[in-house]
Design a protein around this motif. Sequence first.
Motif, PDB file in Angstrom:
ATOM      1  N   GLU A  61       0.846  -1.198   0.000  1.00 32.76           N
ATOM      2  CA  GLU A  61       0.000   0.000   0.000  1.00 32.76           C
ATOM      3  C   GLU A  61       0.882   1.250   0.000  1.00 32.76           C
ATOM      4  N   PRO A  62       0.419   2.339  -0.618  1.00 31.13           N
ATOM      5  CA  PRO A  62       1.207   3.581  -0.621  1.00 31.13           C
ATOM      6  C   PRO A  62       1.400   4.118   0.797  1.00 31.13           C
ATOM      7  N   ARG A  63       2.619   4.494   1.099  1.00 37.42           N
ATOM      8  CA  ARG A  63       2.969   5.082   2.398  1.00 37.42           C
ATOM      9  C   ARG A  63       3.570   6.458   2.131  1.00 37.42           C
ATOM     10  N   THR A  64       3.028   7.466   2.805  1.00 34.89           N
ATOM     11  CA  THR A  64       3.466   8.845   2.595  1.00 34.89           C
ATOM     12  C   THR A  64       4.236   9.318   3.818  1.00 34.89           C
ATOM     13  N   THR A  65       5.438   9.825   3.575  1.00 37.93           N
ATOM     14  CA  THR A  65       6.315  10.241   4.663  1.00 37.93           C
ATOM     15  C   THR A  65       6.995  11.565   4.327  1.00 37.93           C
ATOM     16  N   PRO A  66       6.829  12.593   5.161  1.00 36.20           N
ATOM     17  CA  PRO A  66       7.588  13.830   4.968  1.00 36.20           C
ATOM     18  C   PRO A  66       9.030  13.609   5.446  1.00 36.20           C
ATOM     19  N   LEU A  67       9.988  14.016   4.622  1.00 33.23           N
ATOM     20  CA  LEU A  67      11.398  13.790   4.953  1.00 33.23           C
ATOM     21  C   LEU A  67      12.255  14.996   4.608  1.00 33.23           C
ATOM     22  N   ALA A  68      13.226  15.262   5.463  1.00 35.14           N
ATOM     23  CA  ALA A  68      14.268  16.219   5.097  1.00 35.14           C
ATOM     24  C   ALA A  68      15.096  15.563   4.001  1.00 35.14           C
ATOM     25  N   CYS A  69      15.633  16.378   3.129  1.00 32.68           N
ATOM     26  CA  CYS A  69      16.450  15.833   2.047  1.00 32.68           C
ATOM     27  C   CYS A  69      17.576  16.800   1.726  1.00 32.68           C
ATOM     28  N   MET A  70      18.517  16.315   0.963  1.00 37.98           N
ATOM     29  CA  MET A  70      19.562  17.170   0.431  1.00 37.98           C
ATOM     30  C   MET A  70      19.435  17.134  -1.088  1.00 37.98           C
ATOM     31  N   PRO A  71      18.914  18.220  -1.687  1.00 39.51           N
ATOM     32  CA  PRO A  71      18.778  18.234  -3.139  1.00 39.51           C
ATOM     33  C   PRO A  71      20.137  18.260  -3.816  1.00 39.51           C
ATOM     34  N   GLU A  72      20.222  17.584  -4.942  1.00 40.27           N
ATOM     35  CA  GLU A  72      21.453  17.564  -5.738  1.00 40.27           C
ATOM     36  C   GLU A  72      21.100  17.977  -7.166  1.00 40.27           C
ATOM     37  N   GLN A  73      22.041  18.469  -7.884  1.00 45.68           N
ATOM     38  CA  GLN A  73      21.937  18.697  -9.330  1.00 45.68           C
ATOM     39  C   GLN A  73      20.639  19.386  -9.754  1.00 45.68           C
ATOM     40  N   ASP A  74      20.326  20.495  -9.128  1.00 47.29           N
ATOM     41  CA  ASP A  74      19.172  21.301  -9.530  1.00 47.29           C
ATOM     42  C   ASP A  74      17.863  20.530  -9.616  1.00 47.29           C
ATOM     43  N   GLY A  75      17.566  19.733  -8.620  1.00 44.84           N
ATOM     44  CA  GLY A  75      16.285  19.034  -8.588  1.00 44.84           C
ATOM     45  C   GLY A  75      16.204  17.796  -9.444  1.00 44.84           C
ATOM     46  N   VAL A  76      17.340  17.292  -9.895  1.00 41.30           N
ATOM     47  CA  VAL A  76      17.360  16.054 -10.683  1.00 41.30           C
ATOM     48  C   VAL A  76      17.506  14.850  -9.760  1.00 41.30           C
ATOM     49  N   SER A  77      18.145  15.046  -8.613  1.00 41.16           N
ATOM     50  CA  SER A  77      18.298  13.966  -7.642  1.00 41.16           C
ATOM     51  C   SER A  77      18.327  14.543  -6.234  1.00 41.16           C
ATOM     52  N   TRP A  78      18.046  13.657  -5.276  1.00 45.87           N
ATOM     53  CA  TRP A  78      17.993  14.048  -3.863  1.00 45.87           C
ATOM     54  C   TRP A  78      18.647  12.956  -3.039  1.00 45.87           C
ATOM     55  N   LEU A  79      19.283  13.344  -1.941  1.00 48.90           N
ATOM     56  CA  LEU A  79      19.761  12.376  -0.957  1.00 48.90           C
ATOM     57  C   LEU A  79      18.745  12.348   0.179  1.00 48.90           C
ATOM     58  N   LEU A  80      18.355  11.135   0.559  1.00 52.93           N
ATOM     59  CA  LEU A  80      17.507  10.934   1.727  1.00 52.93           C
ATOM     60  C   LEU A  80      18.346  10.242   2.788  1.00 52.93           C
ATOM     61  N   ILE A  81      18.219  10.711   4.010  1.00 53.73           N
ATOM     62  CA  ILE A  81      19.045  10.246   5.115  1.00 53.73           C
ATOM     63  C   ILE A  81      18.151   9.527   6.121  1.00 53.73           C
ATOM     64  N   GLY A  82      18.378   8.235   6.306  1.00 53.57           N
ATOM     65  CA  GLY A  82      17.561   7.434   7.220  1.00 53.57           C
ATOM     66  C   GLY A  82      18.031   7.541   8.656  1.00 53.57           C
ATOM     67  N   SER A  83      18.095   8.769   9.161  1.00 46.96           N
ATOM     68  CA  SER A  83      18.657   8.999  10.498  1.00 46.96           C
ATOM     69  C   SER A  83      17.724   8.578  11.620  1.00 46.96           C
ATOM     70  N   ASN A  84      16.415   8.633  11.372  1.00 44.38           N
ATOM     71  CA  ASN A  84      15.434   8.316  12.416  1.00 44.38           C
ATOM     72  C   ASN A  84      15.681   9.171  13.657  1.00 44.38           C
ATOM     73  N   PHE A  85      16.151  10.403  13.439  1.00 46.40           N
ATOM     74  CA  PHE A  85      16.450  11.359  14.515  1.00 46.40           C
ATOM     75  C   PHE A  85      17.484  10.797  15.502  1.00 46.40           C
ATOM     76  N   GLY A  86      18.355   9.905  15.032  1.00 47.38           N
ATOM     77  CA  GLY A  86      19.374   9.339  15.910  1.00 47.38           C
ATOM     78  C   GLY A  86      18.849   8.303  16.873  1.00 47.38           C
ATOM     79  N   ARG A  87      17.721   7.678  16.521  1.00 46.08           N
ATOM     80  CA  ARG A  87      17.154   6.631  17.369  1.00 46.08           C
ATOM     81  C   ARG A  87      17.528   5.268  16.808  1.00 46.08           C
ATOM     82  N   PRO A  88      17.522   4.234  17.658  1.00 43.93           N
ATOM     83  CA  PRO A  88      17.840   2.885  17.167  1.00 43.93           C
ATOM     84  C   PRO A  88      16.813   2.443  16.126  1.00 43.93           C
ATOM     85  N   GLY A  89      17.216   1.581  15.256  1.00 47.24           N
ATOM     86  CA  GLY A  89      16.305   1.040  14.251  1.00 47.24           C
ATOM     87  C   GLY A  89      16.185   1.936  13.039  1.00 47.24           C
TER      88      GLY A  89
END
Length: 157
Positions: A61-89
Amino acid sequence: MAPGVKLMQKVSSTMLFAKIAPHFIPAMDKAVHKLTRGKVILSAQMLPGVILTAKGAKTGEPRTTPLACMPEQDGVSWLLIGSNFGRPGHPAWTGNLLKNPDAEVSWKGQDIAVRARLLAGEERAAAWQAVLKFWPPYATYQARIEREIRLFRLERR
């Protein structure tokens, strides 16, 4: 650097923030994003953000999640960081992308089809250095946990 960014970096590095933020930031971002028809993500006032829609790893099923990202190359690619706010898992969205890499992001009011790729090796190391330069608190998050924070590159498809 915008006023307040240093303070926000300091606050976001605290354990209190790690405990509280996951409960209110995503809900707030989803609500504001919906109310503004995809034009605004409130937390993006500090860090750029996307709304990721990916198929659930278990349900499909579709899952929607707001995430901070680091845009790269003028909106052609993005880095997503699975930090989980520094929590385990690892955060659930990272498992979803591992199983179903084709996804969609809402970026500045546009829905964009993307493909996610988990970064490894030298590519991950270079991306991690860029991420730390972009938002230094990620180093604090990584120091708090034993798992390696997952980094994904999203590219338009």
